[in-house]
Design a protein around this motif. Sequence first.
Motif, PDB file in Angstrom:
ATOM      1  N   HIS A  40      16.076  21.524  28.450  1.00 27.08           N
ATOM      2  CA  HIS A  40      15.762  22.602  27.505  1.00 27.08           C
ATOM      3  C   HIS A  40      14.279  22.927  27.410  1.00 27.08           C
ATOM      4  O   HIS A  40      13.901  23.843  26.670  1.00 27.08           O
ATOM      5  N   GLY A  41      13.428  22.188  28.118  1.00 28.64           N
ATOM      6  CA  GLY A  41      12.005  22.491  28.095  1.00 28.64           C
ATOM      7  C   GLY A  41      11.206  21.493  27.279  1.00 28.64           C
ATOM      8  O   GLY A  41      11.768  20.613  26.613  1.00 28.64           O
ATOM      9  N   PRO A  42       9.864  21.627  27.271  1.00 32.93           N
ATOM     10  CA  PRO A  42       8.991  20.645  26.609  1.00 32.93           C
ATOM     11  C   PRO A  42       9.035  20.687  25.092  1.00 32.93           C
ATOM     12  O   PRO A  42       8.504  19.793  24.437  1.00 32.93           O
ATOM     13  N   ILE A  43       9.649  21.719  24.539  1.00 31.26           N
ATOM     14  CA  ILE A  43       9.832  21.771  23.093  1.00 31.26           C
ATOM     15  C   ILE A  43      11.224  22.301  22.805  1.00 31.26           C
ATOM     16  O   ILE A  43      11.618  23.353  23.303  1.00 31.26           O
ATOM     17  N   PHE A  44      12.015  21.548  22.040  1.00 31.34           N
ATOM     18  CA  PHE A  44      13.377  21.969  21.717  1.00 31.34           C
ATOM     19  C   PHE A  44      13.732  21.466  20.331  1.00 31.34           C
ATOM     20  O   PHE A  44      13.044  20.610  19.760  1.00 31.34           O
ATOM     21  N   SER A  45      14.781  22.013  19.772  1.00 33.20           N
ATOM     22  CA  SER A  45      15.180  21.658  18.402  1.00 33.20           C
ATOM     23  C   SER A  45      16.538  20.977  18.400  1.00 33.20           C
ATOM     24  O   SER A  45      17.372  21.206  19.287  1.00 33.20           O
ATOM     25  N   LEU A  46      16.733  20.139  17.401  1.00 31.71           N
ATOM     26  CA  LEU A  46      18.001  19.442  17.198  1.00 31.71           C
ATOM     27  C   LEU A  46      18.384  19.567  15.737  1.00 31.71           C
ATOM     28  O   LEU A  46      17.530  19.559  14.857  1.00 31.71           O
ATOM     29  N   ARG A  47      19.666  19.690  15.486  1.00 33.32           N
ATOM     30  CA  ARG A  47      20.165  19.681  14.114  1.00 33.32           C
ATOM     31  C   ARG A  47      20.819  18.334  13.862  1.00 33.32           C
ATOM     32  O   ARG A  47      21.871  18.026  14.412  1.00 33.32           O
ATOM     33  N   LEU A  48      20.163  17.516  13.052  1.00 41.42           N
ATOM     34  CA  LEU A  48      20.661  16.192  12.706  1.00 41.42           C
ATOM     35  C   LEU A  48      21.234  16.265  11.302  1.00 41.42           C
ATOM     36  O   LEU A  48      20.507  16.222  10.316  1.00 41.42           O
ATOM     37  N   GLY A  49      22.547  16.416  11.222  1.00 37.19           N
ATOM     38  CA  GLY A  49      23.155  16.719   9.937  1.00 37.19           C
ATOM     39  C   GLY A  49      22.678  18.084   9.490  1.00 37.19           C
ATOM     40  O   GLY A  49      22.800  19.066  10.220  1.00 37.19           O
ATOM     41  N   THR A  50      22.087  18.162   8.315  1.00 36.26           N
ATOM     42  CA  THR A  50      21.544  19.429   7.833  1.00 36.26           C
ATOM     43  C   THR A  50      20.034  19.501   8.006  1.00 36.26           C
ATOM     44  O   THR A  50      19.407  20.453   7.537  1.00 36.26           O
ATOM     45  N   ARG A  51      19.457  18.522   8.671  1.00 34.11           N
ATOM     46  CA  ARG A  51      18.018  18.518   8.888  1.00 34.11           C
ATOM     47  C   ARG A  51      17.684  19.050  10.271  1.00 34.11           C
ATOM     48  O   ARG A  51      18.366  18.746  11.247  1.00 34.11           O
ATOM     49  N   LEU A  52      16.621  19.827  10.331  1.00 30.70           N
ATOM     50  CA  LEU A  52      16.162  20.375  11.596  1.00 30.70           C
ATOM     51  C   LEU A  52      15.049  19.506  12.147  1.00 30.70           C
ATOM     52  O   LEU A  52      14.090  19.178  11.433  1.00 30.70           O
ATOM     53  N   ALA A  53      15.158  19.104  13.402  1.00 34.00           N
ATOM     54  CA  ALA A  53      14.119  18.315  14.067  1.00 34.00           C
ATOM     55  C   ALA A  53      13.631  19.068  15.285  1.00 34.00           C
ATOM     56  O   ALA A  53      14.416  19.708  15.992  1.00 34.00           O
ATOM     57  N   VAL A  54      12.331  19.023  15.528  1.00 37.54           N
ATOM     58  CA  VAL A  54      11.733  19.640  16.707  1.00 37.54           C
ATOM     59  C   VAL A  54      11.113  18.537  17.547  1.00 37.54           C
ATOM     60  O   VAL A  54      10.317  17.735  17.047  1.00 37.54           O
ATOM     61  N   VAL A  55      11.489  18.473  18.815  1.00 33.41           N
ATOM     62  CA  VAL A  55      11.017  17.440  19.729  1.00 33.41           C
ATOM     63  C   VAL A  55       9.997  18.053  20.686  1.00 33.41           C
ATOM     64  O   VAL A  55      10.289  19.058  21.345  1.00 33.41           O
ATOM     65  N   VAL A  56       8.810  17.453  20.749  1.00 31.89           N
ATOM     66  CA  VAL A  56       7.728  17.928  21.615  1.00 31.89           C
ATOM     67  C   VAL A  56       7.427  16.850  22.640  1.00 31.89           C
ATOM     68  O   VAL A  56       7.118  15.714  22.273  1.00 31.89           O
ATOM     69  N   SER A  57       7.516  17.179  23.918  1.00 37.59           N
ATOM     70  CA  SER A  57       7.275  16.188  24.972  1.00 37.59           C
ATOM     71  C   SER A  57       6.122  16.597  25.878  1.00 37.59           C
ATOM     72  O   SER A  57       5.954  16.030  26.954  1.00 37.59           O
ATOM     73  N   SER A  58       5.331  17.561  25.442  1.00 43.86           N
ATOM     74  CA  SER A  58       4.181  18.010  26.211  1.00 43.86           C
ATOM     75  C   SER A  58       2.905  17.607  25.481  1.00 43.86           C
ATOM     76  O   SER A  58       2.773  17.837  24.276  1.00 43.86           O
ATOM     77  N   ALA A  59       1.961  17.010  26.208  1.00 39.80           N
ATOM     78  CA  ALA A  59       0.709  16.569  25.586  1.00 39.80           C
ATOM     79  C   ALA A  59      -0.070  17.748  25.011  1.00 39.80           C
ATOM     80  O   ALA A  59      -0.643  17.657  23.914  1.00 39.80           O
ATOM     81  N   ALA A  74       1.686  18.925  21.845  1.00 33.74           N
ATOM     82  CA  ALA A  74       1.478  17.949  20.771  1.00 33.74           C
ATOM     83  C   ALA A  74       0.062  18.073  20.197  1.00 33.74           C
ATOM     84  O   ALA A  74      -0.136  18.004  18.976  1.00 33.74           O
ATOM     85  N   GLU A  75      -0.926  18.284  21.062  1.00 34.41           N
ATOM     86  CA  GLU A  75      -2.301  18.474  20.594  1.00 34.41           C
ATOM     87  C   GLU A  75      -2.401  19.716  19.713  1.00 34.41           C
ATOM     88  O   GLU A  75      -3.086  19.708  18.685  1.00 34.41           O
ATOM     89  N   GLU A  76      -1.717  20.782  20.127  1.00 33.03           N
ATOM     90  CA  GLU A  76      -1.736  22.010  19.321  1.00 33.03           C
ATOM     91  C   GLU A  76      -1.080  21.794  17.964  1.00 33.03           C
ATOM     92  O   GLU A  76      -1.541  22.324  16.944  1.00 33.03           O
ATOM     93  N   CYS A  77      -0.017  20.987  17.917  1.00 29.38           N
ATOM     94  CA  CYS A  77       0.671  20.709  16.648  1.00 29.38           C
ATOM     95  C   CYS A  77      -0.256  20.008  15.665  1.00 29.38           C
ATOM     96  O   CYS A  77      -0.221  20.288  14.462  1.00 29.38           O
ATOM     97  N   PHE A  78      -1.083  19.091  16.178  1.00 24.82           N
ATOM     98  CA  PHE A  78      -1.886  18.258  15.287  1.00 24.82           C
ATOM     99  C   PHE A  78      -3.347  18.688  15.214  1.00 24.82           C
ATOM    100  O   PHE A  78      -4.167  17.956  14.666  1.00 24.82           O
ATOM    101  N   THR A  79      -3.662  19.857  15.758  1.00 22.14           N
ATOM    102  CA  THR A  79      -5.009  20.414  15.594  1.00 22.14           C
ATOM    103  C   THR A  79      -4.920  21.786  14.923  1.00 22.14           C
ATOM    104  O   THR A  79      -5.230  21.925  13.744  1.00 22.14           O
ATOM    105  N   LYS A  80      -4.460  22.777  15.643  1.00 21.90           N
ATOM    106  CA  LYS A  80      -4.370  24.129  15.091  1.00 21.90           C
ATOM    107  C   LYS A  80      -3.338  24.222  13.969  1.00 21.90           C
ATOM    108  O   LYS A  80      -3.503  24.986  13.017  1.00 21.90           O
ATOM    109  N   ASN A  81      -2.255  23.460  14.085  1.00 21.87           N
ATOM    110  CA  ASN A  81      -1.164  23.550  13.103  1.00 21.87           C
ATOM    111  C   ASN A  81      -0.964  22.241  12.350  1.00 21.87           C
ATOM    112  O   ASN A  81       0.152  21.916  11.945  1.00 21.87           O
ATOM    113  N   ASP A  82      -2.044  21.486  12.144  1.00 22.26           N
ATOM    114  CA  ASP A  82      -1.900  20.177  11.531  1.00 22.26           C
ATOM    115  C   ASP A  82      -1.379  20.250  10.104  1.00 22.26           C
ATOM    116  O   ASP A  82      -0.612  19.380   9.668  1.00 22.26           O
ATOM    117  N   VAL A  83      -1.758  21.281   9.352  1.00 21.58           N
ATOM    118  CA  VAL A  83      -1.284  21.398   7.973  1.00 21.58           C
ATOM    119  C   VAL A  83       0.228  21.613   7.935  1.00 21.58           C
ATOM    120  O   VAL A  83       0.930  21.066   7.076  1.00 21.58           O
TER     121      VAL A  83
END
Length: 312
Positions: A76-95, A98-107
């Motif tokens: 499904h690519g380096p970023i994909f989503s999973l529905r675990l029960g009623t919770r949404l999870a996003v899995v990131v497997s690209s460095a 992941a850097e963008e998640c915790f720098t530009k979008n850290d909040v």
Amino acid sequence: MIDLQGASSSPAISCYLFLPLLFLSLTYLALKSTTSGGRRGRKLPPSPPWGLPIVGHSGLMKPPIHRTLHALAQRHGPIFSLRLGTRLAVVVSSASLAEECFTKNDVAFANRPRLTMAKHIHYNYTTMTHAPYGGHWRNLRRIGSLEIFSAHRLNASLPIRRDEVRRLVAKLARRSDGGAAVVDMKSAFQELTFDTMMRMVAGKRFYGDDDEARGFREVIKEVVSRGGATNRADFGAVLRWIDGGKLERTAREVAGRTDSFLQKLIEEHRSEKKEGLEKRNTMIDHLLALQESEPEYYSDQIIKGLVLVSAL
């Protein structure tokens, strides 16, 4: 036609009528809660094409998890989503992602999911690791960086770290007794890390054989084992209903024992200060001194939360 009067007197027929209705009701509630919370219309990363009612994609999460997630990323690519029960999870497997998640979008990624065990053990989500992003979280981070993990505080605890390393080396030497010996180094390093941290925090070791040491180890072990996102009741209203409140009762009981132990530590240090005993220069002593000048920032609950996070 079905004779409802006759059916009520027949357990088998009543069961046949009740179970399908129960299943349809649970499925409806699960689907309704899944699509709630403003997710409709949101553009989400790709996800596996199938998901079961109530549990969603949880059936895909088979050990070893890292290989399962790797296989899903290949599909499904380096970023994909999973529905675990009623919770949404996003899995990131690209460095880079992941850097963008915790720098530009850290909040946007600063908050952690609100789980039942965290609610009770971490004082209604007010410790450093579970507090939502905001003023309280920034204050806890300030306390941690300036008063607990600063270079000055770490240098002051250098003798403790040296002493614990000497203890470990001496213990390994005794076990070998001049010859070869099999040693579980994982347990040895766990003991080294835990005792070093607790001497810095509370001024005493907790890997002994006395009742207090054993009791504290059991509390920490239970907090760690139950503190992860593995409780099914946290993943949907239907699953909480099936759980019947068991998770809530367990969380309250573990939290009560944890809080009692932490409060006892604080009272011991407070009593020593009142009795004029020699200050041990521990983290608890330091925070209690700050409590006198800034009680609104250093309440007992905040101090207990900081001790708990340090122990974990």
